[in-house]
Design a protein around this motif. Sequence first.
Motif, mmCIF file in Angstrom:
data_model
loop_
_atom_site.group_PDB
_atom_site.id
_atom_site.type_symbol
_atom_site.label_atom_id
_atom_site.label_comp_id
_atom_site.label_asym_id
_atom_site.label_seq_id
_atom_site.Cartn_x
_atom_site.Cartn_y
_atom_site.Cartn_z
ATOM 1 N N LEU A 190 0.832 -1.203 0.000
ATOM 2 C CA LEU A 190 0.000 0.000 0.000
ATOM 3 C C LEU A 190 0.869 1.257 0.000
ATOM 4 C CD1 LEU A 190 -2.898 1.173 0.233
ATOM 5 C CD2 LEU A 190 -2.589 1.137 2.709
ATOM 6 N N GLY A 191 1.902 1.270 0.812
ATOM 7 C CA GLY A 191 2.785 2.421 0.876
ATOM 8 C C GLY A 191 3.476 2.732 -0.432
ATOM 9 N N SER A 192 3.699 1.723 -1.243
ATOM 10 C CA SER A 192 4.367 1.942 -2.531
ATOM 11 C C SER A 192 3.484 2.683 -3.524
ATOM 12 C CB SER A 192 4.801 0.600 -3.131
ATOM 13 O OG SER A 192 3.678 -0.168 -3.548
ATOM 14 N N HIS A 193 2.200 2.767 -3.234
ATOM 15 C CA HIS A 193 1.272 3.451 -4.127
ATOM 16 C C HIS A 193 1.052 4.920 -3.741
ATOM 17 C CE1 HIS A 193 0.237 -0.166 -6.325
ATOM 18 N NE2 HIS A 193 -0.008 -0.809 -5.194
ATOM 19 N N VAL A 194 1.664 5.370 -2.651
ATOM 20 C CA VAL A 194 1.543 6.770 -2.249
ATOM 21 C C VAL A 194 2.323 7.648 -3.224
ATOM 22 C CG1 VAL A 194 2.118 8.462 -0.457
ATOM 23 C CG2 VAL A 194 1.197 6.224 0.185
ATOM 24 N N GLU A 195 1.711 8.734 -3.669
ATOM 25 C CA GLU A 195 2.338 9.650 -4.616
ATOM 26 C C GLU A 195 2.618 10.991 -3.947
ATOM 27 O OE1 GLU A 195 0.067 10.032 -8.230
ATOM 28 O OE2 GLU A 195 -0.754 8.004 -8.004
ATOM 29 N N ARG A 196 3.824 11.503 -4.145
ATOM 30 C CA ARG A 196 4.152 12.850 -3.698
ATOM 31 C C ARG A 196 3.622 13.832 -4.733
ATOM 32 N NH1 ARG A 196 7.420 17.063 -4.237
ATOM 33 N NH2 ARG A 196 8.231 18.097 -2.363
ATOM 34 N N VAL A 197 2.847 14.827 -4.301
ATOM 35 C CA VAL A 197 2.176 15.727 -5.227
ATOM 36 C C VAL A 197 2.865 17.080 -5.335
ATOM 37 C CG1 VAL A 197 -0.001 16.912 -5.735
ATOM 38 C CG2 VAL A 197 -0.037 14.602 -4.789
ATOM 39 N N ALA A 198 3.127 17.731 -4.186
ATOM 40 C CA ALA A 198 3.672 19.088 -4.233
ATOM 41 C C ALA A 198 4.260 19.470 -2.896
ATOM 42 C CB ALA A 198 2.579 20.087 -4.621
ATOM 43 N N ASP A 199 5.123 20.472 -2.916
ATOM 44 C CA ASP A 199 5.654 21.090 -1.703
ATOM 45 C C ASP A 199 4.840 22.353 -1.441
ATOM 46 O OD1 ASP A 199 7.064 22.399 0.285
ATOM 47 O OD2 ASP A 199 9.028 21.968 -0.553
ATOM 48 N N THR A 200 4.052 22.341 -0.377
ATOM 49 C CA THR A 200 3.149 23.459 -0.088
ATOM 50 C C THR A 200 3.543 24.239 1.167
ATOM 51 O OG1 THR A 200 1.653 22.156 1.296
ATOM 52 C CG2 THR A 200 1.250 22.130 -1.089
ATOM 53 N N GLY A 201 4.414 23.669 1.999
ATOM 54 C CA GLY A 201 4.612 24.214 3.339
ATOM 55 C C GLY A 201 3.515 23.708 4.255
ATOM 56 N N ALA A 202 3.581 24.098 5.520
ATOM 57 C CA ALA A 202 2.609 23.620 6.514
ATOM 58 C C ALA A 202 1.187 23.947 6.084
ATOM 59 C CB ALA A 202 2.916 24.231 7.874
ATOM 60 N N ALA A 203 0.318 22.937 6.095
ATOM 61 C CA ALA A 203 -1.081 23.117 5.700
ATOM 62 C C ALA A 203 -1.976 22.447 6.728
ATOM 63 C CB ALA A 203 -1.322 22.520 4.312
ATOM 64 N N ASP A 204 -3.138 23.034 6.940
ATOM 65 C CA ASP A 204 -4.104 22.478 7.882
ATOM 66 C C ASP A 204 -5.304 21.947 7.120
ATOM 67 O OD1 ASP A 204 -5.911 21.927 9.923
ATOM 68 O OD2 ASP A 204 -5.229 23.564 11.179
ATOM 69 N N GLY A 205 -6.297 22.791 6.849
ATOM 70 C CA GLY A 205 -7.510 22.337 6.178
ATOM 71 C C GLY A 205 -7.319 22.181 4.678
ATOM 72 N N MET A 206 -8.088 21.250 4.085
ATOM 73 C CA MET A 206 -8.065 21.029 2.642
ATOM 74 C C MET A 206 -9.472 20.746 2.153
ATOM 75 S SD MET A 206 -4.590 18.706 2.366
ATOM 76 C CE MET A 206 -5.318 17.736 1.076
ATOM 77 N N LEU A 207 -9.731 21.137 0.910
ATOM 78 C CA LEU A 207 -11.050 20.900 0.324
ATOM 79 C C LEU A 207 -10.921 20.880 -1.191
ATOM 80 C CD1 LEU A 207 -14.140 20.636 0.985
ATOM 81 C CD2 LEU A 207 -14.284 23.091 0.544
ATOM 82 N N MET A 208 -11.548 19.893 -1.833
ATOM 83 C CA MET A 208 -11.572 19.798 -3.287
ATOM 84 C C MET A 208 -12.950 20.213 -3.788
ATOM 85 S SD MET A 208 -9.604 18.659 -5.952
ATOM 86 C CE MET A 208 -8.540 17.295 -5.448
#
Length: 390
Positions: free
Chosen positions: A282-300
């Motif tokens: 499962l861990g091998s399927h994790v993708e690194r997306v971007a360097d954003t700095g510290a982030a708290d909330g997220m919403l798509m």
Amino acid sequence: MPKQTVNARNSFVLLALFVLVCSGGCATYPISHDKAVPVARGALFEYPYFHDQLTGIAVSGQGRIFVNFPRWDKDPLYSVAEVLPDGSLRPYPDHGWNRWGGDEAAHPEAHFICVQSVFVDHSDFLWILDPASPGFKGVVQGGAKLVKVNLKTDQVERVIPFAPSAAPHESYLNDVRIDPEGNFAFITDSGSGAIVVVDLESGKARRLLSSHPSTRAEPGYVPVIEGKELRNEDGTVPKVHADGIALDSRREYLYYHALVGRTLYRIKTSFLKDPSLPEKELGSHVERVADTGAADGMLMDAQGNLYLTILEENAVKRYRPSEPTLTTIIQGGLHWPDSLAISPDNYLYVTDSEINLAPRFNHGKDLRILPYKFYKAWLMPFSHDGLLPP
């Protein structure tokens, strides 16, 4: 219990603060003409006068607004409340669920203990996540749960309790996203680091990626917020693990981010939902997306735009997976922007939790500024031919 009231006229204070839509400053028109990219228009609206520290916010398909207040360094008046049109707070779904501290301890499954987040799914059900760890001192036995409320009847429809295998004593379940069609819930654990996947049909929860670096605070990283390193009273950096979470509109990818970390990750939900997949694979399927700095909330949003609250800049930014860039949507006047929601009329809501101003990060001195607030800014959609009319 007395109601916490807000004068309706004062609740909607127009700040003289225009929203940044590009790194170079204020802009009225978008640079691109991709119809999937909304931009913020006008000013930021302030909703003040909350006496308790709020973290989560959710807006229903009917425009109803729900907020929550965790039990950290004091007992909040309510754990979950609906913000009524006149600005008053209604304990939600009722007073009984919001009682804690007396005989309620005998029934932790039927009362809110320390609610961290609220979320409205596409079917217009409100989901309330209770990590049940008041003051971050450990999970109250039998108290960690996910509560589903029917907004048509204002009744609790279901309670999903979490066993210690899913929510161990040191855990702090942080945020939740729902896949109603796939019948799954995805939850971050910021206390000990993991993604908790809940099969909503059976109620069974599995704790995943708990040993993977993507769910853990990044070693050596110290967020600097408002010119000050985020450190505990003893000088150590708080280890706040997987926190922000978002599900794309096709429910194909789950995005997540450790709070004390720079990196945004994602993984296909099909892998998370497969119980036969070994943890290492499962861990091998994790993708690194971007360097954003510290982030708290997220919403798509429905168009595939990912919004993140960026702590070191006190900003809300937009990330587009198809165009790997971060664009500033809101900046200025915030003190630890926390959770996000989008209303049916296309307003972006953000809570302002002032976590960095709490005593634990300031040698015991409380620097938080009352009243607590949330804000909203309108997101303007536009077409290939230009801006759509309001």
